[in-house]
Scaffold this motif. Structure first.
Motif, PDB file in Angstrom:
ATOM      1  N   ASN A  59      15.194   0.118  -4.058  1.00 48.84           N
ATOM      2  CA  ASN A  59      14.039   0.926  -4.432  1.00 48.84           C
ATOM      3  C   ASN A  59      13.851   2.091  -3.483  1.00 48.84           C
ATOM      4  OD1 ASN A  59      13.326  -0.861  -2.311  1.00 48.84           O
ATOM      5  ND2 ASN A  59      11.170  -0.689  -2.812  1.00 48.84           N
ATOM      6  N   ASP A  60      13.051   3.055  -3.892  1.00 52.90           N
ATOM      7  CA  ASP A  60      12.698   4.184  -3.031  1.00 52.90           C
ATOM      8  C   ASP A  60      11.219   4.018  -2.700  1.00 52.90           C
ATOM      9  OD1 ASP A  60      12.340   6.533  -1.701  1.00 52.90           O
ATOM     10  OD2 ASP A  60      12.530   7.815  -3.448  1.00 52.90           O
ATOM     11  N   GLN A  61      10.941   3.414  -1.545  1.00 48.80           N
ATOM     12  CA  GLN A  61       9.550   3.088  -1.195  1.00 48.80           C
ATOM     13  C   GLN A  61       8.923   4.246  -0.430  1.00 48.80           C
ATOM     14  OE1 GLN A  61       7.634   0.397  -2.258  1.00 48.80           O
ATOM     15  NE2 GLN A  61       6.193   1.913  -1.484  1.00 48.80           N
ATOM     16  N   GLN A  62       8.067   5.001  -1.123  1.00 50.33           N
ATOM     17  CA  GLN A  62       7.412   6.152  -0.515  1.00 50.33           C
ATOM     18  C   GLN A  62       6.001   5.772  -0.103  1.00 50.33           C
ATOM     19  OE1 GLN A  62       7.309   9.552  -3.088  1.00 50.33           O
ATOM     20  NE2 GLN A  62       6.420  10.890  -1.540  1.00 50.33           N
ATOM     21  N   PHE A  63       5.523   6.388   0.981  1.00 52.01           N
ATOM     22  CA  PHE A  63       4.138   6.177   1.403  1.00 52.01           C
ATOM     23  C   PHE A  63       3.642   7.415   2.149  1.00 52.01           C
ATOM     24  CE2 PHE A  63       6.844   4.572   4.735  1.00 52.01           C
ATOM     25  CZ  PHE A  63       6.217   4.846   5.927  1.00 52.01           C
ATOM     26  N   VAL A  64       2.331   7.520   2.262  1.00 56.01           N
ATOM     27  CA  VAL A  64       1.698   8.705   2.850  1.00 56.01           C
ATOM     28  C   VAL A  64       0.838   8.285   4.035  1.00 56.01           C
ATOM     29  CG1 VAL A  64       0.025  10.546   2.423  1.00 56.01           C
ATOM     30  CG2 VAL A  64       1.702   9.948   0.665  1.00 56.01           C
ATOM     31  N   LEU A  65       0.922   9.057   5.108  1.00 60.36           N
ATOM     32  CA  LEU A  65       0.056   8.871   6.273  1.00 60.36           C
ATOM     33  C   LEU A  65      -1.014   9.945   6.268  1.00 60.36           C
ATOM     34  CD1 LEU A  65       2.605   8.158   9.161  1.00 60.36           C
ATOM     35  CD2 LEU A  65       1.437   6.511   7.670  1.00 60.36           C
ATOM     36  N   SER A 117      10.036 -13.155   0.817  1.00 58.55           N
ATOM     37  CA  SER A 117       9.619 -12.005   1.629  1.00 58.55           C
ATOM     38  C   SER A 117       9.820 -12.281   3.108  1.00 58.55           C
ATOM     39  CB  SER A 117       8.125 -11.710   1.417  1.00 58.55           C
ATOM     40  OG  SER A 117       7.883 -11.251   0.114  1.00 58.55           O
ATOM     41  N   SER A 118      10.167 -11.228   3.847  1.00 57.65           N
ATOM     42  CA  SER A 118      10.167 -11.332   5.302  1.00 57.65           C
ATOM     43  C   SER A 118       8.749 -11.108   5.804  1.00 57.65           C
ATOM     44  CB  SER A 118      11.121 -10.300   5.909  1.00 57.65           C
ATOM     45  OG  SER A 118      10.640  -8.990   5.705  1.00 57.65           O
ATOM     46  N   SER A 119       8.538 -11.313   7.090  1.00 58.51           N
ATOM     47  CA  SER A 119       7.204 -11.112   7.672  1.00 58.51           C
ATOM     48  C   SER A 119       6.962  -9.633   7.926  1.00 58.51           C
ATOM     49  CB  SER A 119       7.081 -11.867   8.994  1.00 58.51           C
ATOM     50  OG  SER A 119       7.260 -13.244   8.779  1.00 58.51           O
ATOM     51  N   PRO A 120       5.765  -9.137   7.616  1.00 64.86           N
ATOM     52  CA  PRO A 120       5.460  -7.726   7.887  1.00 64.86           C
ATOM     53  C   PRO A 120       5.455  -7.428   9.390  1.00 64.86           C
ATOM     54  CG  PRO A 120       3.904  -8.660   6.307  1.00 64.86           C
ATOM     55  CD  PRO A 120       4.680  -9.806   6.882  1.00 64.86           C
ATOM     56  N   SER A 121       6.063  -6.302   9.756  1.00 69.38           N
ATOM     57  CA  SER A 121       6.082  -5.849  11.153  1.00 69.38           C
ATOM     58  C   SER A 121       5.406  -4.486  11.237  1.00 69.38           C
ATOM     59  CB  SER A 121       7.514  -5.699  11.653  1.00 69.38           C
ATOM     60  OG  SER A 121       8.207  -6.920  11.588  1.00 69.38           O
ATOM     61  N   PRO A 122       4.613  -4.246  12.280  1.00 73.56           N
ATOM     62  CA  PRO A 122       3.935  -2.955  12.382  1.00 73.56           C
ATOM     63  C   PRO A 122       4.901  -1.829  12.712  1.00 73.56           C
ATOM     64  CG  PRO A 122       3.532  -4.273  14.351  1.00 73.56           C
ATOM     65  CD  PRO A 122       4.277  -5.151  13.395  1.00 73.56           C
ATOM     66  N   TRP A 123       4.665  -0.677  12.098  1.00 70.42           N
ATOM     67  CA  TRP A 123       5.326   0.563  12.516  1.00 70.42           C
ATOM     68  C   TRP A 123       4.237   1.422  13.153  1.00 70.42           C
ATOM     69  CZ3 TRP A 123       5.446   5.601   9.586  1.00 70.42           C
ATOM     70  CH2 TRP A 123       6.173   6.580  10.302  1.00 70.42           C
ATOM     71  N   GLU A 124       4.456   1.794  14.404  1.00 70.43           N
ATOM     72  CA  GLU A 124       3.410   2.453  15.190  1.00 70.43           C
ATOM     73  C   GLU A 124       3.257   3.947  14.900  1.00 70.43           C
ATOM     74  OE1 GLU A 124       1.422   0.676  16.877  1.00 70.43           O
ATOM     75  OE2 GLU A 124       2.508  -1.196  17.209  1.00 70.43           O
ATOM     76  N   LYS A 125       3.836   4.403  13.784  1.00 71.63           N
ATOM     77  CA  LYS A 125       3.747   5.821  13.393  1.00 71.63           C
ATOM     78  C   LYS A 125       4.326   6.723  14.479  1.00 71.63           C
ATOM     79  CE  LYS A 125      -0.761   5.384  12.133  1.00 71.63           C
ATOM     80  NZ  LYS A 125      -2.054   5.652  11.463  1.00 71.63           N
ATOM     81  N   MET A 134       0.866  -1.176   0.000  1.00 71.84           N
ATOM     82  CA  MET A 134       0.000   0.000   0.000  1.00 71.84           C
ATOM     83  C   MET A 134       0.905   1.229   0.000  1.00 71.84           C
ATOM     84  SD  MET A 134      -2.606  -1.246   3.036  1.00 71.84           S
ATOM     85  CE  MET A 134      -3.454   0.332   3.162  1.00 71.84           C
ATOM     86  N   THR A 135       0.422   2.327  -0.568  1.00 74.73           N
ATOM     87  CA  THR A 135       1.211   3.558  -0.578  1.00 74.73           C
ATOM     88  C   THR A 135       0.568   4.672   0.224  1.00 74.73           C
ATOM     89  OG1 THR A 135       0.173   4.177  -2.660  1.00 74.73           O
ATOM     90  CG2 THR A 135       2.319   3.075  -2.789  1.00 74.73           C
ATOM     91  N   ALA A 136      -0.619   4.449   0.755  1.00 72.45           N
ATOM     92  CA  ALA A 136      -1.279   5.451   1.603  1.00 72.45           C
ATOM     93  C   ALA A 136      -2.051   4.737   2.702  1.00 72.45           C
ATOM     94  CB  ALA A 136      -2.214   6.321   0.770  1.00 72.45           C
ATOM     95  N   PHE A 137      -2.081   5.373   3.868  1.00 67.31           N
ATOM     96  CA  PHE A 137      -2.713   4.770   5.042  1.00 67.31           C
ATOM     97  C   PHE A 137      -3.669   5.763   5.671  1.00 67.31           C
ATOM     98  CE2 PHE A 137       1.225   2.638   4.278  1.00 67.31           C
ATOM     99  CZ  PHE A 137       0.934   1.305   4.485  1.00 67.31           C
ATOM    100  N   ALA A 138      -4.875   5.298   5.976  1.00 66.74           N
ATOM    101  CA  ALA A 138      -5.846   6.119   6.686  1.00 66.74           C
ATOM    102  C   ALA A 138      -5.401   6.281   8.144  1.00 66.74           C
ATOM    103  CB  ALA A 138      -7.230   5.468   6.616  1.00 66.74           C
ATOM    104  N   ALA A 139      -6.018   7.237   8.817  1.00 65.97           N
ATOM    105  CA  ALA A 139      -5.607   7.570  10.186  1.00 65.97           C
ATOM    106  C   ALA A 139      -5.652   6.362  11.112  1.00 65.97           C
ATOM    107  CB  ALA A 139      -6.488   8.693  10.725  1.00 65.97           C
ATOM    108  N   GLU A 140      -6.632   5.451  10.888  1.00 68.31           N
ATOM    109  CA  GLU A 140      -6.777   4.313  11.812  1.00 68.31           C
ATOM    110  C   GLU A 140      -5.945   3.102  11.389  1.00 68.31           C
ATOM    111  OE1 GLU A 140      -9.822   3.892   8.584  1.00 68.31           O
ATOM    112  OE2 GLU A 140      -9.106   5.539   9.842  1.00 68.31           O
ATOM    113  N   GLU A 141      -5.234   3.205  10.273  1.00 66.00           N
ATOM    114  CA  GLU A 141      -4.454   2.076   9.781  1.00 66.00           C
ATOM    115  C   GLU A 141      -3.008   2.142  10.271  1.00 66.00           C
ATOM    116  OE1 GLU A 141      -6.312   0.797   5.540  1.00 66.00           O
ATOM    117  OE2 GLU A 141      -5.275   2.716   5.548  1.00 66.00           O
ATOM    118  N   THR A 142      -2.453   0.972  10.554  1.00 63.17           N
ATOM    119  CA  THR A 142      -1.051   0.871  10.959  1.00 63.17           C
ATOM    120  C   THR A 142      -0.231   0.335   9.787  1.00 63.17           C
ATOM    121  OG1 THR A 142      -1.664   0.426  13.246  1.00 63.17           O
ATOM    122  CG2 THR A 142       0.559  -0.217  12.579  1.00 63.17           C
ATOM    123  N   PRO A 143       0.743   1.106   9.319  1.00 64.63           N
ATOM    124  CA  PRO A 143       1.599   0.577   8.247  1.00 64.63           C
ATOM    125  C   PRO A 143       2.440  -0.598   8.750  1.00 64.63           C
ATOM    126  CG  PRO A 143       1.899   2.955   8.546  1.00 64.63           C
ATOM    127  CD  PRO A 143       1.119   2.465   9.710  1.00 64.63           C
TER     128      PRO A 143
END
Length: 140
Positions: free
Chosen positions: A133-139, A90-98, A22-31
């Protein structure tokens, strides 16, 4: 045999807990952050992809916002895996708590980052191989 330096392509990935990018996350979503490894060799080879040699960095502009180097790393271990020739794993996804990371840690108790359309970039270093790569995303 060990994968020769420069033959494993590391790519930074951002998405949800199921490993969908995903490249964008809603306020309630955890990347969630992870990486893929691609063996560009014509033969299978062994690569250390253990947590001890994984470093994730999240930046905004040229400012370091969060680094897994500031997380508790004492119990992390090396982990050699066999990468099949031409394959991607792939490695396992880990949460980033923003949050920002600091000398006191990198978890949810840290100061929250700017959201509301703020842009971030993820970089990964695995065993000294930097993500290509340059992995960009938006909060939001």
């Amino acid at each position: 045999e060990l994968c020769p330096p420069g033959t494993v392509v590391v790519e930074a990935q951002v998405g949800n807990s199921a490993g969908q990018t995903m490249t964008a996350f809603a306020a309630e979503e955890t990347p969630h952050i992870w990486f893929t490894l691609t063996n560009t060799n014509s033969v299978d080879c062994t690569f250390n992809a253990g947590a001890k040699v994984q470093y994730f960095t999240i930046q905004s502009g040229d400012q370091d916002i969060w680094s897994s180097a500031q997380c508790a790393r004492d119990t992390l271990e090396d982990g050699n895996i066999v990468l099949p020739a031409g394959e991607t794993m792939s490695s396992s996804p880990s949460p980033w708590e923003k949050v920002f990371s600091s000398d006191s840690g990198c978890g949810a108790e840290q100061a929250p980052v700017t959201t509301g359309g703020a842009s971030y970039h993820l970089k990964v270093d695995v065993s000294g191989e930097l993500s290509t790569n340059d992995q960009q995303f938006v909060l939001n």
